[in-house]
Design a protein around this motif. Structure first.
Motif, PDB file in Angstrom:
ATOM      1  N   SER A 182       1.216  -0.900   0.010  1.00 47.84           N
ATOM      2  CA  SER A 182      -0.184   0.055  -0.232  1.00 47.84           C
ATOM      3  C   SER A 182       0.724   1.471   0.115  1.00 47.84           C
ATOM      4  CB  SER A 182      -1.269  -0.460   1.407  1.00 47.84           C
ATOM      5  OG  SER A 182      -1.579  -1.035   1.279  1.00 47.84           O
ATOM      6  N   MET A 183       1.722   1.173   0.920  1.00 47.40           N
ATOM      7  CA  MET A 183       2.522   2.501   1.123  1.00 47.40           C
ATOM      8  C   MET A 183       3.601   2.622  -0.236  1.00 47.40           C
ATOM      9  SD  MET A 183       3.964   2.523   4.619  1.00 47.40           S
ATOM     10  CE  MET A 183       4.869   0.913   4.885  1.00 47.40           C
ATOM     11  N   GLY A 184       3.756   1.606  -0.781  1.00 49.89           N
ATOM     12  CA  GLY A 184       4.836   1.823  -2.536  1.00 49.89           C
ATOM     13  C   GLY A 184       4.118   1.710  -2.760  1.00 49.89           C
ATOM     14  N   LEU A 185       3.266   1.622  -3.275  1.00 51.78           N
ATOM     15  CA  LEU A 185       2.202   2.648  -4.519  1.00 51.78           C
ATOM     16  C   LEU A 185       1.591   3.680  -4.600  1.00 51.78           C
ATOM     17  CD1 LEU A 185      -0.229  -1.216  -4.982  1.00 51.78           C
ATOM     18  CD2 LEU A 185       1.529  -0.556  -6.376  1.00 51.78           C
ATOM     19  N   ARG A 186       1.372   3.856  -3.053  1.00 50.25           N
ATOM     20  CA  ARG A 186       1.156   5.907  -3.207  1.00 50.25           C
ATOM     21  C   ARG A 186       2.360   6.388  -3.377  1.00 50.25           C
ATOM     22  NH1 ARG A 186      -2.097   9.130  -3.184  1.00 50.25           N
ATOM     23  NH2 ARG A 186      -1.045   9.617  -4.347  1.00 50.25           N
ATOM     24  N   ALA A 187       2.823   6.064  -3.207  1.00 57.90           N
ATOM     25  CA  ALA A 187       5.189   6.607  -3.547  1.00 57.90           C
ATOM     26  C   ALA A 187       5.184   6.527  -4.814  1.00 57.90           C
ATOM     27  CB  ALA A 187       6.179   5.516  -2.235  1.00 57.90           C
ATOM     28  N   LEU A 188       4.943   5.592  -5.528  1.00 58.38           N
ATOM     29  CA  LEU A 188       5.189   5.256  -6.843  1.00 58.38           C
ATOM     30  C   LEU A 188       4.101   6.832  -7.496  1.00 58.38           C
ATOM     31  CD1 LEU A 188       5.736   1.446  -7.596  1.00 58.38           C
ATOM     32  CD2 LEU A 188       7.267   3.141  -7.954  1.00 58.38           C
ATOM     33  N   ARG A 189       2.906   6.021  -7.182  1.00 58.56           N
ATOM     34  CA  ARG A 189       2.040   7.127  -7.872  1.00 58.56           C
ATOM     35  C   ARG A 189       2.528   9.059  -7.431  1.00 58.56           C
ATOM     36  NH1 ARG A 189      -2.037   3.149  -6.183  1.00 58.56           N
ATOM     37  NH2 ARG A 189      -2.027   4.670  -4.023  1.00 58.56           N
ATOM     38  N   ASP A 190       3.000   8.894  -6.361  1.00 55.68           N
ATOM     39  CA  ASP A 190       3.738  10.340  -5.706  1.00 55.68           C
ATOM     40  C   ASP A 190       4.438  10.459  -7.261  1.00 55.68           C
ATOM     41  OD1 ASP A 190       1.954  11.171  -4.479  1.00 55.68           O
ATOM     42  OD2 ASP A 190       2.095  10.250  -3.074  1.00 55.68           O
ATOM     43  N   SER A 191       5.296   9.196  -7.768  1.00 48.59           N
ATOM     44  CA  SER A 191       6.492  10.037  -8.565  1.00 48.59           C
ATOM     45  C   SER A 191       7.832  10.152  -7.568  1.00 48.59           C
ATOM     46  CB  SER A 191       6.540  11.404  -9.214  1.00 48.59           C
ATOM     47  OG  SER A 191       5.239  10.893 -10.461  1.00 48.59           O
ATOM     48  N   HIS A 192       7.566   8.992  -6.290  1.00 43.62           N
ATOM     49  CA  HIS A 192       8.939   9.226  -5.702  1.00 43.62           C
ATOM     50  C   HIS A 192       9.774   7.908  -6.383  1.00 43.62           C
ATOM     51  CE1 HIS A 192       7.152  12.053  -3.504  1.00 43.62           C
ATOM     52  NE2 HIS A 192       6.769  11.603  -1.993  1.00 43.62           N
ATOM     53  N   ARG A 193      11.150   8.137  -5.908  1.00 44.69           N
ATOM     54  CA  ARG A 193      11.850   7.030  -6.474  1.00 44.69           C
ATOM     55  C   ARG A 193      11.747   6.161  -5.055  1.00 44.69           C
ATOM     56  NH1 ARG A 193      18.486   6.585  -5.769  1.00 44.69           N
ATOM     57  NH2 ARG A 193      18.703   4.689  -6.167  1.00 44.69           N
ATOM     58  N   VAL A 194      11.061   4.963  -5.267  1.00 37.77           N
ATOM     59  CA  VAL A 194      10.840   3.233  -4.685  1.00 37.77           C
ATOM     60  C   VAL A 194      11.604   2.535  -4.473  1.00 37.77           C
ATOM     61  CG1 VAL A 194       9.659   2.525  -3.790  1.00 37.77           C
ATOM     62  CG2 VAL A 194       8.825   4.707  -4.337  1.00 37.77           C
ATOM     63  N   GLU A 195      12.092   2.328  -3.006  1.00 37.02           N
ATOM     64  CA  GLU A 195      13.227   0.722  -2.823  1.00 37.02           C
ATOM     65  C   GLU A 195      12.244  -0.040  -1.878  1.00 37.02           C
ATOM     66  OE1 GLU A 195      17.909  -0.051  -1.732  1.00 37.02           O
ATOM     67  OE2 GLU A 195      17.014   1.772  -2.823  1.00 37.02           O
ATOM     68  N   VAL A 196      12.247  -1.011  -1.901  1.00 43.10           N
ATOM     69  CA  VAL A 196      11.849  -2.245  -1.355  1.00 43.10           C
ATOM     70  C   VAL A 196      12.593  -3.104  -0.635  1.00 43.10           C
ATOM     71  CG1 VAL A 196      10.051  -3.643  -0.026  1.00 43.10           C
ATOM     72  CG2 VAL A 196       9.327  -1.508  -1.614  1.00 43.10           C
ATOM     73  N   ARG A 197      13.475  -3.308   0.441  1.00 47.51           N
ATOM     74  CA  ARG A 197      14.141  -4.128   1.014  1.00 47.51           C
ATOM     75  C   ARG A 197      13.641  -5.367   2.289  1.00 47.51           C
ATOM     76  NH1 ARG A 197      19.534  -3.946  -1.144  1.00 47.51           N
ATOM     77  NH2 ARG A 197      20.184  -2.404  -2.655  1.00 47.51           N
ATOM     78  N   ALA A 198      14.818  -6.345   1.961  1.00 47.60           N
ATOM     79  CA  ALA A 198      14.303  -7.347   2.973  1.00 47.60           C
ATOM     80  C   ALA A 198      15.682  -8.082   2.932  1.00 47.60           C
ATOM     81  CB  ALA A 198      13.408  -8.611   2.502  1.00 47.60           C
ATOM     82  N   GLN A 199      15.260  -9.062   4.063  1.00 47.21           N
ATOM     83  CA  GLN A 199      16.531  -9.541   4.103  1.00 47.21           C
ATOM     84  C   GLN A 199      17.708 -10.574   3.417  1.00 47.21           C
ATOM     85  OE1 GLN A 199      14.345  -9.393   6.160  1.00 47.21           O
ATOM     86  NE2 GLN A 199      14.862  -9.636   8.601  1.00 47.21           N
ATOM     87  N   ARG A 200      16.956 -10.950   1.762  1.00 46.17           N
ATOM     88  CA  ARG A 200      17.565 -11.772   0.937  1.00 46.17           C
ATOM     89  C   ARG A 200      17.553 -10.324  -0.010  1.00 46.17           C
ATOM     90  NH1 ARG A 200      14.750 -17.400   0.862  1.00 46.17           N
ATOM     91  NH2 ARG A 200      14.832 -18.355   3.106  1.00 46.17           N
ATOM     92  N   GLY A 201      17.706  -9.202  -0.199  1.00 43.99           N
ATOM     93  CA  GLY A 201      18.223  -8.542  -1.255  1.00 43.99           C
ATOM     94  C   GLY A 201      16.975  -7.339  -1.276  1.00 43.99           C
ATOM     95  N   LYS A 202      16.956  -6.232  -2.827  1.00 43.07           N
ATOM     96  CA  LYS A 202      15.828  -5.929  -2.905  1.00 43.07           C
ATOM     97  C   LYS A 202      14.742  -6.618  -4.088  1.00 43.07           C
ATOM     98  CE  LYS A 202      16.309  -1.311  -5.916  1.00 43.07           C
ATOM     99  NZ  LYS A 202      17.676  -0.797  -6.680  1.00 43.07           N
ATOM    100  N   LEU A 203      13.916  -5.815  -3.576  1.00 48.60           N
ATOM    101  CA  LEU A 203      12.724  -5.379  -4.701  1.00 48.60           C
ATOM    102  C   LEU A 203      12.718  -4.906  -5.656  1.00 48.60           C
ATOM    103  CD1 LEU A 203      12.497  -7.711  -1.534  1.00 48.60           C
ATOM    104  CD2 LEU A 203       9.849  -7.367  -2.207  1.00 48.60           C
ATOM    105  N   ARG A 204      12.230  -5.626  -6.627  1.00 52.67           N
ATOM    106  CA  ARG A 204      12.279  -4.973  -8.166  1.00 52.67           C
ATOM    107  C   ARG A 204      10.781  -3.519  -7.914  1.00 52.67           C
ATOM    108  NH1 ARG A 204      11.338  -7.109 -13.842  1.00 52.67           N
ATOM    109  NH2 ARG A 204      11.942  -5.004 -14.662  1.00 52.67           N
ATOM    110  N   THR A 205      10.993  -3.016  -8.268  1.00 53.03           N
ATOM    111  CA  THR A 205      10.058  -1.916  -8.143  1.00 53.03           C
ATOM    112  C   THR A 205       9.916  -1.149  -8.797  1.00 53.03           C
ATOM    113  OG1 THR A 205      10.989  -0.120  -5.989  1.00 53.03           O
ATOM    114  CG2 THR A 205       9.995  -1.947  -5.042  1.00 53.03           C
TER     115      THR A 205
END
Length: 417
Positions: free
Chosen positions: A289-312
């Motif tokens: 939910s937060m990632g979609l909102r940030a992408l709609r606002d044209s922010h540079r979005v990065e999501v990370r977990a223990q196993r690495g970076k996710l495609r965003t």
């Protein structure tokens, strides 16, 4: 005369015969393995039982045992006849939607047609879906005929489900033998997590279009800070001529460096930080939910977990990546190690949101916040199913608790008020 040193011609011929023999043995072994694959476990039992009866009947002189061996052998041979025939279907697998939200049904169609000149006897078609499978009975198809089977895949939880490949199964009524022919290529069905939309303008973390101001000073930026004496190398375009005329010293403008809206979400996948699977799914839905909102606002979005970076890069990439997120191994580290990896990979982030479960204590959060870069706006979202929404402060960071996904938008509005 000197003796001839030519090699004897028998050696190459001998090596060639060995290669031919090895090739024939390899082909024979491959054919034998292919033949044994059609025999099911119950078939092996009957074949072994018939072999024992054939060996023991004549030796013991029991006519009844020999008759039983003959009957079982005849049954096995009759069952083998059911494998004879073509299964050369033209198979088409069509999923109307390859991306659904958890709880929705994925509808598709399986079309089999006989493009040959001979009739295809009835058979079964197996369609694997994840760890399960669907079985369809296909009637006898004359040349040019086709059969269509509609199916619906229920989605109880978030996942990436491989659908297919389609397998054509021919077997006997007793289930002694089964011939499987795989067709088509598998199709991935993405079951996206449930998300909630945010009302209003942006998430509110970065209100300025040019970014957040930092405490570092620069000679050229947007956020004006103060005047200072001219230093060799300063851009003369930033000279403040009125102050220069009043003081008699060349004065230039200095600025606070602004930071681009780099929105980083850290999702801890450590199994020990969640009370149950519902909390884990709630945390993933909050990230989406937060990632979609940030992408709609044209922010540079990065999501990370223990196993690495996710495609965003796009909303679809984000939701596809979240569909396949699973618990990490305990040795991969907890939320503190995740914060450390974020600090190393994104030192210039403007906002960092840590998302986890109810088993993350205040001490762990404080330690995680301390590992993030200085000057970064920090927030933590704790998924705690069954609990009331709440807000607290740990150091300079806000921590909100959500019991349901619908608690997320109002909780963020309270933090940003």
């Amino acid at each position: 005369m000197t003796a001839s040193s030519e090699p004897a011609p028998a050696a190459p011929a001998q090596a060639s015969w060995r290669q031919v023999a090895l090739y024939l043995l390899t082909r024979a072994a491959a054919r034998l393995r292919a033949a044994t694959k059609v025999v099911r476990p119950i078939g092996w039992v009957l074949i072994g039982f018939a072999t024992v009866l054939w060996l023991s009947g004549p030796r013991l002189g029991w006519w009844e045992v020999t008759v039983a061996a003959v009957v079982i052998t005849v049954v096995v041979l009759l069952c083998l006849l059911f494998l004879i025939g073509r299964t050369a279907y033209d198979v088409s697998l069509d999923l109307t939607r390859t991306r659904v939200v958890v709880g929705e049904r994925a509808v598709g169609a399986l079309t089999l047609s006989n493009s040959g000149s001979r009739t295809i006897l009835p058979s079964r078609v197996v369609l694997p879906v994840g760890t399960g499978r669907g079985v369809f009975g296909i009637r006898r198809l004359a040349p040019g005929e086709q059969a269509e089977e509609l199916f619906a895949i229920p989605t109880a939880r978030r996942a990436v489900l491989p659908v297919g490949p389609v397998s054509i199964v021919r077997g006997d009524p007793l289930g002694l033998f089964e011939r499987v022919d795989s067709r088509d290529e598998p199709v991935d069905l993405y079951v996206h997590p449930r998300t909630v939309r945010f009302d209003g303008q942006s998430l509110g973390f970065v209100r300025d279009l040019e970014g957040m101001t930092s405490r570092e000073l620069a000679r050229d930026d947007i956020a004006f800070h103060a005047l200072s004496e001219y230093q060799p190398g300063d851009d003369l375009r930033h000279v403040h001529w009125r102050s220069t005329a009043r003081t008699g010293t060349l004065m230039v403008r200095t600025y606070e460096q602004t930071r681009r809206s780099h929105f980083v979400i850290g999702l801890t996948t450590h199994p020990g930080e969640y009370a149950d699977e519902e909390e884990f799914e709630l945390a993933i839905s909050a990230v989406g939910s937060m990632g979609l909102r940030a992408l709609r606002d044209s922010h540079r979005v990065e999501v990370r977990a223990q196993r690495g970076k996710l495609r965003t890069e796009t909303p679809r990439h984000l939701l596809d990546a979240l569909s396949g997120v699973e618990h990490s191994r305990p040795r991969d580290g907890a939320v503190g190690e995740l914060a450390g990896s974020i600090a190393a990979a994104a030192p210039a982030a403007s906002v960092v949101v840590l998302v986890g479960g109810s088993r993350i204590g205040a001490t762990q959060l404080r330690a995680a916040f301390s590992r993030l870069p200085v000057g970064v706006r920090t927030l933590a979202v704790i998924a705690a199913t069954g609990q009331e929404a709440g807000m607290r402060r740990i150091g300079e960071a806000d921590v909100i608790t959500i019991g349901t996904l619908e608690d997320l938008p109002p909780s963020l509005r309270r933090v940003l008020a």
